[in-house]
Design a protein around this motif. Structure first.
Motif, PDB file in Angstrom:
ATOM      1  N   LYS A 286      -8.159  -8.690 -49.265  1.00  0.00           N
ATOM      2  CA  LYS A 286      -7.348  -7.749 -50.234  1.00  0.00           C
ATOM      3  C   LYS A 286      -6.414  -6.422 -50.441  1.00  0.00           C
ATOM      4  O   LYS A 286      -6.920  -6.090 -49.113  1.00  0.00           O
ATOM      5  CB  LYS A 286      -7.827  -7.877 -51.795  1.00  0.00           C
ATOM      6  N   SER A 287      -6.449  -6.164 -50.864  1.00  0.00           N
ATOM      7  CA  SER A 287      -5.720  -4.492 -50.948  1.00  0.00           C
ATOM      8  C   SER A 287      -6.729  -3.354 -50.363  1.00  0.00           C
ATOM      9  O   SER A 287      -7.719  -3.290 -50.955  1.00  0.00           O
ATOM     10  CB  SER A 287      -4.812  -3.704 -52.264  1.00  0.00           C
ATOM     11  N   SER A 288      -6.720  -2.547 -50.088  1.00  0.00           N
ATOM     12  CA  SER A 288      -7.240  -1.769 -48.676  1.00  0.00           C
ATOM     13  C   SER A 288      -7.831  -1.085 -50.005  1.00  0.00           C
ATOM     14  O   SER A 288      -9.371  -0.929 -50.475  1.00  0.00           O
ATOM     15  CB  SER A 288      -7.052  -0.892 -47.934  1.00  0.00           C
ATOM     16  N   ALA A 289      -7.076  -0.435 -50.828  1.00  0.00           N
ATOM     17  CA  ALA A 289      -7.263   0.225 -52.280  1.00  0.00           C
ATOM     18  C   ALA A 289      -8.730  -0.142 -53.336  1.00  0.00           C
ATOM     19  O   ALA A 289      -9.633   0.260 -53.602  1.00  0.00           O
ATOM     20  CB  ALA A 289      -6.381   0.974 -53.025  1.00  0.00           C
ATOM     21  N   GLU A 295     -16.350  -0.136 -52.485  1.00  0.00           N
ATOM     22  CA  GLU A 295     -17.359   0.797 -51.643  1.00  0.00           C
ATOM     23  C   GLU A 295     -18.064   1.864 -51.464  1.00  0.00           C
ATOM     24  O   GLU A 295     -19.017   1.342 -52.101  1.00  0.00           O
ATOM     25  CB  GLU A 295     -16.719   0.254 -49.700  1.00  0.00           C
ATOM     26  N   GLU A 296     -17.144   2.153 -52.817  1.00  0.00           N
ATOM     27  CA  GLU A 296     -17.373   3.901 -53.162  1.00  0.00           C
ATOM     28  C   GLU A 296     -17.925   3.238 -54.252  1.00  0.00           C
ATOM     29  O   GLU A 296     -19.800   3.960 -54.442  1.00  0.00           O
ATOM     30  CB  GLU A 296     -16.283   4.841 -53.969  1.00  0.00           C
ATOM     31  N   ASN A 297     -18.375   2.082 -55.171  1.00  0.00           N
ATOM     32  CA  ASN A 297     -19.398   2.066 -56.699  1.00  0.00           C
ATOM     33  C   ASN A 297     -20.636   1.695 -55.690  1.00  0.00           C
ATOM     34  O   ASN A 297     -21.618   2.016 -56.479  1.00  0.00           O
ATOM     35  CB  ASN A 297     -18.434   0.776 -57.014  1.00  0.00           C
ATOM     36  N   ALA A 298     -20.322   0.383 -54.571  1.00  0.00           N
ATOM     37  CA  ALA A 298     -21.772   0.638 -54.311  1.00  0.00           C
ATOM     38  C   ALA A 298     -22.381   1.753 -53.659  1.00  0.00           C
ATOM     39  O   ALA A 298     -23.564   1.426 -53.136  1.00  0.00           O
ATOM     40  CB  ALA A 298     -21.172  -0.490 -52.781  1.00  0.00           C
TER      41      ALA A 298
END
Length: 579
Positions: A286-289, A295-298
């Motif tokens: 999927k899109s990197s964004a 990833e920021e949530n994790a």
């Protein structure tokens, strides 16, 4: 704000009473079949006692029943605790006592001149969890312990022990899921009462059809009825905070009446999670964004978990990057944040962000706490990390419990703590026969991680059985992971694999020119045994001549560092490392 009253008696076979939840906008009328025969002359003695106890409205009819009606979770009868017969007998309170409820969970006996303090007995609630009890009663007792008795470490430890011993004795609900959701519900509602209506507290609502054992209580009939919402026209100055809070609760109740399913359901993200898993495993991601957002949530969640109780951890969970689990953490945070923003926008985005991150961090910490409690009970140490030895009965118990936790978590799409899959695979190798271990992998019960496979390649020798296991594991890995792990295995097959990879990289960098082709033809004219192989050898020889010698002396070489590395490698080869 509840109004409780009993109905006039028209017979001796049943008893009827109503609890009107004024601030919720509905009432419930209960009709209870009396077990004992009541004589016509004793009808005047059937005087119920209504009093408030924590999160329950208690209806007590001496000699007949004791009903704890859940004020917070009124959706199903199975979350209210109904006791009859010997269970409802309170020896300290006589049948003919004249009891009046007063403030502070106290009862006044006007006949005897005594004041009683009412509390729920932990030991009695634990007795209600025994296998010979109806499942609805066991579920109500479990929720009473988890949600309404508050944090108690000793009681929580007893519940975890009970879970490990009764995992297979339930059909209507999953007790691990109930423990997780009930505990999280209590923790979060202590922070903000607003979450009462939007967070899940039971896994039974995740089922498509509710089990019959949970939808009714034998001998009890419930009739719900909607009430007109009260309108507060004025406010008393001395109770301004109370009236403001009551007005807000009424307005919120009106809103939730129009929302069909205000509570968050983890099962709603199953389709999104399945699609994301397929995207992570495919070449076209999927899109990197979007992935960066997950990833920021994790990172927010895991950074909070890593700072909790670092000095008290006993389970050897590996600090590793489990990408699928990190992605799942990010997805749940994203969906839960969206749900709270939809139903509780008045809290503000910053507070909702804090509540969601804290919720997920407590989820991971709760799972780790379960493991640590059982780990200490079974007296397990760090020797379980050695793959060369067979596991004992305690390790098998731990492995079985961890498998059931995985099953419960996957049923709700809940993430697992970092390193959970690696530790479970290590226990699987120690406790299961080799073919059974591979079946667990093929059916998705065990997930092969890079740290586990690396341990497998380095810790086990190259005996026939171990060699067969390593080959079987390697062929079940994705190609990119298999190439990295294969280099750790000191075996002719791995050496051949490394050689093929090296040749492939050389050929990808090789640029054909006319001069090199002509040169190759000149070299090939004298050797025509197998032209394709001869041509390949010629290309590699040519590239080898042009390559720099990696062993030539280079500038800025730290001689001391080279000496220490050489000594370290020598000690390892001779087997003196660590002695």
């Amino acid at each position: 704000m509840c109004v409780c009253y009993s109905h006039p008696q028209h017979g001796v076979d049943d008893y009827t009473y109503t609890i009107a939840f004024v601030h919720r906008g509905f009432s419930k009328t209960f009709t209870v079949a009396l077990e004992q025969t009541v004589l016509p002359g004793s009808m005047s003695n059937l005087q119920p006692l209504f009093f408030y106890l924590g999160h329950y409205v208690v209806v007590y009819l001496a000699g007949h029943f004791l009903h704890l009606i859940n004020c917070r979770q009124q959706d199903l009868l199975c979350h209210s605790l109904f006791l009859s017969g010997a269970d409802a007998r309170v020896d300290a309170l006589g049948v003919n006592s004249v009891l009046v409820s007063i403030s502070g969970h106290k009862l006044l006996d006007g006949w005897m001149g005594r004041i009683y303090t009412i509390n729920l007995s932990h030991d009695f609630l634990l007795q209600l969890l025994s296998p010979n009890r109806p499942e609805a009663q066991r579920l109500a007792a479990l929720h009473c312990v988890l949600v309404h008795l508050g944090p108690d470490q000793d009681l929580e430890k007893k519940i975890i022990y009970w879970i490990s011993e009764n995992m297979m004795s339930f059909n209507a609900f999953d007790l691990i899921q109930e423990f997780i959701l009930g505990s999280l519900y209590r923790m979060c509602c202590q922070q903000s009462l607003s979450l009462n209506k939007v967070l899940p507290y039971s896994s039974v609502f995740e089922k498509k059809e509710l089990p019959v054992a949970l939808t009714a209580i034998p001998g009890v009939k419930c009739t719900p009825e909607l009430l007109a919402q009260p309108i507060i026209k004025g406010k008393a100055r001395s109770l301004q905070g109370y009236w403001n809070e009551l007005q807000w609760i009424i307005e919120r109740a009106k809103y939730f009446e129009t929302v069909p399913n205000p509570r968050y359901r983890f099962s709603q993200i199953k389709s999104d999670w399945t699609k994301l898993q397929a995207a992570l495993n495919s070449e076209k991601k999927k899109s990197s964004a979007f992935l960066q957002q997950l990833e920021e949530n994790a990172k927010k969640v895991l950074s909070m978990v890593d700072t909790w109780h670092l000095d008290k951890r006993v389970v050897p969970l590996f600090q590793e990057v489990d990408q699928p689990q990190r992605a799942l953490v990010g997805v749940v945070v994203d969906k839960l944040r969206e749900h709270l923003n939809k139903h509780l926008p008045q809290l503000g985005k910053k507070k909702i962000e804090m509540l969601v991150v804290n919720y997920m961090a407590k989820l991971l910490e709760l799972l780790r706490h379960m493991l640590e409690t059982l780990w200490l009970k079974l007296n397990l140490g760090h020797t379980v990390l050695c793959l060369k030895q067979q596991g004992n009965s305690e390790e098998w118990t731990m492995f079985h419990t961890m498998c059931r936790i995985v099953e419960a978590a996957e049923g709700l799409c809940l993430p697992l703590p970092p390193g959970y899959s690696t530790l479970l695979s290590v226990l699987g190798v120690r406790c299961l026969p080799r073919h059974t271990f591979l079946l667990y992998v093929d059916h998705g019960f065990l997930h092969l991680t890079e740290p586990f496979v690396s341990r497998l390649m380095t810790d086990l020798d190259n005996s026939n059985g171990n060699e067969e296991l390593k080959f079987s594991v390697l062929k079940r890995l994705p190609e990119c992971l298999a190439q990295r792990v294969c280099q750790l295995w000191d075996h002719p097959v791995s050496s051949a694999c490394i050689t093929r990879q090296c040749v492939r990289r050389l050929l990808e960098k090789y640029t054909k020119t006319k001069a090199s082709v002509q040169l190759d033809r000149d070299k090939l004219c004298s050797r025509r045994e197998l032209l394709p192989l001869t041509y390949l050898v010629t290309i590699l020889s040519d590239m080898e001549e042009q390559a720099t010698n990696p062993f030539e002396e280079q500038e800025n070489v730290d001689a001391r560092f080279v000496e220490e590395i050489a000594l370290k490698q020598t000690l390892i080869k001779l087997g003196f490392e660590g002695k």
